[in-house]
Design an enzyme around this catalytic site. Structure first.
Site, PDB file in Angstrom:
ATOM      1  N   SER A   1       1.415  -1.792  -0.145  1.00  0.00           N
ATOM      2  CA  SER A   1       0.085  -0.280   0.114  1.00  0.00           C
ATOM      3  C   SER A   1       0.959   1.348   0.155  1.00  0.00           C
ATOM      4  O   SER A   1       1.708   1.106   0.138  1.00  0.00           O
ATOM      5  CB  SER A   1      -0.785  -0.109   1.032  1.00  0.00           C
ATOM      6  OG  SER A   1      -1.319   1.221   2.045  1.00  0.00           O
ATOM      7  N   SER A   2       0.340   2.654  -0.888  1.00  0.00           N
ATOM      8  CA  SER A   2       1.018   3.856  -0.917  1.00  0.00           C
ATOM      9  C   SER A   2       1.615   4.059   0.915  1.00  0.00           C
ATOM     10  O   SER A   2       1.677   5.204   0.974  1.00  0.00           O
ATOM     11  CB  SER A   2       0.829   4.536  -1.586  1.00  0.00           C
ATOM     12  OG  SER A   2      -0.490   4.960  -1.081  1.00  0.00           O
ATOM     13  N   CYS A   3       0.823   3.337   2.072  1.00  0.00           N
ATOM     14  CA  CYS A   3       1.155   4.220   3.801  1.00  0.00           C
ATOM     15  C   CYS A   3       1.998   3.554   3.754  1.00  0.00           C
ATOM     16  O   CYS A   3       2.467   4.269   4.778  1.00  0.00           O
ATOM     17  CB  CYS A   3      -0.210   3.840   3.869  1.00  0.00           C
ATOM     18  SG  CYS A   3      -1.056   2.752   4.163  1.00  0.00           S
TER      19      CYS A   3
ATOM     20  N   TYR B   1      -1.261  -1.243  10.194  1.00  0.00           N
ATOM     21  CA  TYR B   1      -0.920  -1.050   8.781  1.00  0.00           C
ATOM     22  C   TYR B   1       0.279  -1.292   7.318  1.00  0.00           C
ATOM     23  O   TYR B   1      -0.070  -2.084   7.171  1.00  0.00           O
ATOM     24  CB  TYR B   1      -2.479  -0.199   8.214  1.00  0.00           C
ATOM     25  CG  TYR B   1      -2.613  -1.128   7.026  1.00  0.00           C
ATOM     26  CD1 TYR B   1      -3.132  -2.441   6.682  1.00  0.00           C
ATOM     27  CD2 TYR B   1      -2.748  -0.091   5.937  1.00  0.00           C
ATOM     28  CE1 TYR B   1      -3.769  -2.820   5.156  1.00  0.00           C
ATOM     29  CE2 TYR B   1      -2.555  -1.203   4.046  1.00  0.00           C
ATOM     30  CZ  TYR B   1      -3.376  -1.656   4.032  1.00  0.00           C
ATOM     31  OH  TYR B   1      -3.675  -2.553   3.117  1.00  0.00           O
TER      32      TYR B   1
ATOM     33  N   LYS C   1       2.601  -3.949   5.958  1.00  0.00           N
ATOM     34  CA  LYS C   1       2.751  -4.290   4.581  1.00  0.00           C
ATOM     35  C   LYS C   1       4.192  -4.032   4.728  1.00  0.00           C
ATOM     36  O   LYS C   1       4.726  -4.533   3.622  1.00  0.00           O
ATOM     37  CB  LYS C   1       2.567  -2.738   3.746  1.00  0.00           C
ATOM     38  CG  LYS C   1       0.312  -3.478   3.250  1.00  0.00           C
ATOM     39  CD  LYS C   1       0.139  -4.221   2.963  1.00  0.00           C
ATOM     40  CE  LYS C   1      -1.236  -4.688   3.045  1.00  0.00           C
ATOM     41  NZ  LYS C   1      -1.266  -6.042   1.787  1.00  0.00           N
TER      42      LYS C   1
ATOM     43  N   HIS D   1     -12.846   3.309   3.110  1.00  0.00           N
ATOM     44  CA  HIS D   1     -12.384   4.542   2.407  1.00  0.00           C
ATOM     45  C   HIS D   1     -13.177   5.404   1.876  1.00  0.00           C
ATOM     46  O   HIS D   1     -14.360   5.280   1.906  1.00  0.00           O
ATOM     47  CB  HIS D   1     -11.195   3.840   1.228  1.00  0.00           C
ATOM     48  CG  HIS D   1     -10.184   2.809   1.729  1.00  0.00           C
ATOM     49  ND1 HIS D   1     -10.375   1.625   1.461  1.00  0.00           N
ATOM     50  CD2 HIS D   1      -8.818   3.132   2.110  1.00  0.00           C
ATOM     51  CE1 HIS D   1      -9.280   1.114   1.931  1.00  0.00           C
ATOM     52  NE2 HIS D   1      -8.098   2.297   2.732  1.00  0.00           N
TER      53      HIS D   1
HETATM   54  O1  GFB Z   1      -9.543   6.662   2.569  1.00  0.00           O
HETATM   55  P1  GFB Z   1      -9.064   6.893   3.250  1.00  0.00           P
HETATM   56  O2  GFB Z   1     -10.180   6.393   4.373  1.00  0.00           O
HETATM   57  O3  GFB Z   1      -7.823   6.584   4.356  1.00  0.00           O
HETATM   58  O4  GFB Z   1      -9.319   9.095   3.705  1.00  0.00           O
HETATM   59  P2  GFB Z   1      -6.700   7.738   3.286  1.00  0.00           P
HETATM   60  C1  GFB Z   1      -8.995  10.231   2.664  1.00  0.00           C
HETATM   61  C2  GFB Z   1      -9.296  10.784   3.524  1.00  0.00           C
HETATM   62  O5  GFB Z   1     -10.489  11.476   2.650  1.00  0.00           O
HETATM   63  C3  GFB Z   1      -8.498  11.396   4.407  1.00  0.00           C
HETATM   64  C4  GFB Z   1     -11.135  12.597   3.607  1.00  0.00           C
HETATM   65  O6  GFB Z   1      -8.052  13.090   4.690  1.00  0.00           O
HETATM   66  C5  GFB Z   1     -10.855  11.669   5.100  1.00  0.00           C
HETATM   67  O7  GFB Z   1     -10.371  12.432   5.528  1.00  0.00           O
HETATM   68  N1  GFB Z   1     -12.845  12.105   4.459  1.00  0.00           N
HETATM   69  C6  GFB Z   1     -13.502  12.769   3.692  1.00  0.00           C
HETATM   70  C7  GFB Z   1     -13.258  10.492   4.498  1.00  0.00           C
HETATM   71  N2  GFB Z   1     -14.882  12.035   3.865  1.00  0.00           N
HETATM   72  C8  GFB Z   1     -14.717  10.770   4.464  1.00  0.00           C
HETATM   73  C9  GFB Z   1     -15.252   9.975   4.600  1.00  0.00           C
HETATM   74  O8  GFB Z   1     -16.601   9.853   4.542  1.00  0.00           O
HETATM   75  N3  GFB Z   1     -14.815   8.910   4.755  1.00  0.00           N
HETATM   76  C10 GFB Z   1     -13.797   8.256   4.798  1.00  0.00           C
HETATM   77  N4  GFB Z   1     -12.999   7.427   5.078  1.00  0.00           N
HETATM   78  N5  GFB Z   1     -12.419   9.474   4.653  1.00  0.00           N
HETATM   79  C11 GFB Z   1      -6.366   5.157   4.157  1.00  0.00           C
HETATM   80  C12 GFB Z   1      -5.470   3.853   5.306  1.00  0.00           C
HETATM   81  O9  GFB Z   1      -5.601   6.262   4.346  1.00  0.00           O
HETATM   82  O10 GFB Z   1      -6.137   4.735   3.058  1.00  0.00           O
HETATM   83  C13 GFB Z   1      -4.731   2.549   4.805  1.00  0.00           C
HETATM   84  O11 GFB Z   1      -5.663   4.573   6.177  1.00  0.00           O
HETATM   85  C14 GFB Z   1      -5.197   2.613   3.121  1.00  0.00           C
HETATM   86  O12 GFB Z   1      -3.728   2.277   4.909  1.00  0.00           O
HETATM   87  C15 GFB Z   1      -5.408   2.926   3.018  1.00  0.00           C
HETATM   88  O13 GFB Z   1      -3.147   2.747   3.131  1.00  0.00           O
HETATM   89  C16 GFB Z   1      -5.545   3.483   1.629  1.00  0.00           C
HETATM   90  O14 GFB Z   1      -5.975   7.600   2.518  1.00  0.00           O
HETATM   91  O15 GFB Z   1      -6.487   8.844   4.368  1.00  0.00           O
END
Ligand code: GFB
Length: 314
Positions: A110-112, A139, A143, A182
């Site tokens: 993952s890119s994280c 996580y 990875k 996500h």
């Molecule tokens: O996709 P996401 O949950 O994960 O959130 P990450 C990306 C961005 O979208 C964050 C915003 O800045 C969230 O605050 N966001 C806005 C939201 N509205 C929403 C919403 O309704 N739901 C969610 N989920 N986010 C994950 C990692 O990071 O990415 C994992 O935690 C993994 O480890 C994955 O790498 C690909 O991109 O921040």
């Protein structure tokens, strides 16, 4: 080592977002000897069960797309589950693949895995050069361990285990649960439900400023099968990023989904929710040099995913 249409291929995680896309891709290309197990049939965190499965089935090729995954809130709330389950799944499958003479394995990272404040775009060599983003450290550590398992098994045992680091993925069979998903599936669902219920506003998490790169999972599956068919660990090195080379802010993404869904109300930001890492854009120079590039535009990919979501929620 050439994977042919009759090769015995074990696809771990065949019901997930990525695994189901790899399954569609392999089947459409005529691969006819695929094996799968559901979670109920085989618990991948159970070492003995995994060993017995590999000894019995003797797969020649393995796609390791099984993982515990989730969005920013799920990662932040259940870090013990994210680190434990992912470490166990990876260690069990990678070790069993080595013991049973698997010809090639593809591990999905993952890119994280990159440091929170690494320069952008993220080059493969930035791995382990700085502290990780706190919301998904557990996580990311799991990875990184998976990448290093592949690297060190290759180094010590001469195996052919390749690793790929995808950017943020989306598409059919994603998790649309608003707490654990996500951002892409969460926003598709939120805008759709607000439109259907005639609500005045949609709430998005954080400031809307973080930048993310999104790739349709069918492109990801295409890249995985392409790399498994054509390349070995000595061509790829430790791992290769898989991305589209472009990112957008969460605010812009919200506007785009709003337009595609046809929601006419307003967008409100919930600043009590975390932003996560400020930017996560992959450098795709290595991937391009291997001759692959993404084909599905963001708009087209979101439309397709929204159509799929509606077909499941009639
Ligand atoms: O996709 P996401 O949950 O994960 O959130 P990450 C990306 C961005 O979208 C964050 C915003 O800045 C969230 O605050 N966001 C806005 C939201 N509205 C929403 C919403 O309704 N739901 C969610 N989920 N986010 C994950 C990692 O990071 O990415 C994992 O935690 C993994 O480890 C994955 O790498 C690909 O991109 O921040």
């Amino acid at each position: 080592m050439i994977m042919d249409k009759k090769s015995k291929i074990y696809l771990a995680g065949h019901r997930g977002l990525v695994g189901s896309a790899i399954k569609r891709k392999l089947e459409s290309k005529g691969y006819s000897n695929l094996i799968f197990r559901t979670h109920g049939e085989l618990d991948l965190t159970n070492q003995q069960a995994v060993n017995e499965f590999f000894e019995r089935e003797k797969p020649e090729y393995v796609f390791l797309a099984a993982a515990k995954v989730g969005g920013i809130l799920a990662n932040n709330t259940y870090p013990a589950e994210f680190i434990y389950e992912n470490l166990m799944i990876e260690a069990n499958i990678i070790h069993a693949s080595y013991r049973n003479g698997v010809k090639k394995l593809l591990f999905l990272g993952s890119s994280c895995i990159y440091p929170k404040l690494a320069p952008q775009p993220l080059k493969e060599e930035y791995l382990l050069t700085g502290p990780l983003e706190e919301t998904n450290e557990a996580y990311a550590i799991a990875k990184i361990a998976g990448i290093r398992l592949c690297k060190h098994y290759n180094q010590q045992y001469g195996t052919n285990f390749i690793s790929v680091m995808p950017t943020n993925l989306y598409g059919p069979n994603d998790n649309f649960d608003l707490e654990t998903s996500h951002v892409m599936p969460a926003l598709i669902r939120k805008f759709h439900e607000a439109k259907v219920k005639n609500e005045p506003e949609v709430v998005i998490w954080g400031t809307g400023k973080p930048l993310r790169e999104f790739m349709h999972v069918d492109d990801m599956a295409d890249a995985c099968v392409y790399l498994m068919e054509k390349f070995n660990t000595y061509d790829i090195g430790e791992f290769v990023n898989i991305g589209v080379g472009k990112d957008i802010t969460i605010g812009e993404l919200s506007e785009l989904i709003k337009e595609i869904v046809g929601f006419e109300g307003t967008i409100r930001k919930d600043l009590s929710k975390p932003d996560g890492t400020p930017q996560k854009l992959l450098d795709i120079t290595k991937l391009s040099s291997l001759g692959w590039k993404a084909k599905i535009s963001l708009k087209e990919g979101i439309k397709q995913t929204y159509d799929w979501y509606q077909s499941q929620n009639k």
